[in-house]
Design an enzyme around this catalytic site. Sequence first.
Site, PDB file in Angstrom:
ATOM      1  N   ASP A   1      -3.826   7.858   8.216  1.00 46.55           N
ATOM      2  CA  ASP A   1      -4.986   7.078   8.677  1.00 46.55           C
ATOM      3  C   ASP A   1      -4.642   6.084   9.783  1.00 46.55           C
ATOM      4  O   ASP A   1      -5.430   5.187  10.066  1.00 46.55           O
ATOM      5  CB  ASP A   1      -5.628   6.337   7.499  1.00 46.55           C
TER       6      ASP A   1
ATOM      7  N   HIS B   1      -0.863   4.460   7.258  1.00 44.60           N
ATOM      8  CA  HIS B   1      -0.132   5.059   6.144  1.00 44.60           C
ATOM      9  C   HIS B   1       0.173   6.520   6.435  1.00 44.60           C
ATOM     10  O   HIS B   1      -0.395   7.109   7.359  1.00 44.60           O
ATOM     11  CB  HIS B   1      -0.957   4.921   4.861  1.00 44.60           C
TER      12      HIS B   1
ATOM     13  N   SER C   1       0.801  -1.224   0.000  1.00 40.30           N
ATOM     14  CA  SER C   1       0.000   0.000   0.000  1.00 40.30           C
ATOM     15  C   SER C   1       0.834   1.274   0.000  1.00 40.30           C
ATOM     16  O   SER C   1       0.317   2.344  -0.327  1.00 40.30           O
ATOM     17  CB  SER C   1      -0.936   0.014   1.211  1.00 40.30           C
TER      18      SER C   1
END
Length: 375
Positions: free
Chosen positions: A333, A336, A33
């Site tokens: 968040d 990340h 990610s």
Amino acid sequence: MASSTLLTLILVFLHGLRGGDGCFTAIFSFGDSIADTGNLLISEHGNIQSARPPYGQTFFNRPTGRYSDGRLIIDFIAEALGFSFMPPFLEGPVDGGFRRGVNFAVAGATALDVHFYRERGLDVIRTNLSLQTQFGWFKELLPSLCSTDSDCWNLLATLLVLAGEIGGNDFAYAFGQGKSLSELKSYVPIVNHAIGVLINDLIELGAKTLLVPGNFPIGCTPIYLIMFEYSEDHDLSTGCIKWLNDFAQYQNKHLQLELDHLRVLHPHATIIYADYYNPIMNIISNHNKNSTGKVTLAACCGGGGPYNYGNPVHCGDDRASVCDDPLLYISWDGVHLTEAAYRFIAEGLLEGPFADPPIKKVCYKRSQAHKVDDA
């Protein structure tokens, strides 16, 4: 909320990314990610957290599948080298195909195949699109980009490969399901070897320049600060959990040893170690030296509670809240980073000191070599 000193610290280093000089013909990216520009979004038909606002609000003004408020490290590198943003592989080729670059990274991906973890009683819940699967996509795509072995060799020799970040999820899944620190350390050489196999295979196919990131200081991340909130090993000067940061440094040290071994095997390739650990620690430490306050380790976007993370409401949910200015935060968040933090890291990879050697130094050497060849 963090004071404006964090914003000042970041902006001091962000003196603008200069355009590239055409030293690479394409960028290929693998990872999770931290680098995914939309593959998980496509594979899950939009049913993921980063498909909802406020993801993407800072730059794209809409969610794009990126797990941030804006651009990622790969986006800043692409911009600085004169490329468009790397399209996700699962989107399919757009105008001009993938000859200018493609992104194989998938959020939630592991370096090791999911069967490794399932055999050890672990559930890899996000995706089974591991590094091995991503390399399979690459091999599937390659014949459409070059028709002969010589053509493929020349193509790979002139592109930049971003091999990661990958491996963070391997450890996150294990930590989250109660595996001990000693067992996690036993995974380190296996995970790093999987990364090494990818690099070795790419070099043997013709790749010449590869950027390989290490792990972040995970002890400063809300997901881990909540997971181990009762740990007695907090660093009073930073608020981070020391033993988790020690583990990240342990993994980074062994990854660098893996890269040293590959450099011996492939002396004509340039294997760049990308330091993702020290940029974040520099932001935290430099701020705390010059301020009575601390950099907030809380997430900008979340559902409240300690570190604005860890309850049933997550960023992207209707009831989640978002901070007024993401420039004042490191974490977006809880898992990340913000665009500002990613940009700071990217600048350090392009110009130094967070890459050895810096990307633009490699570009300069390549351009000088081309001048000699053309003379």
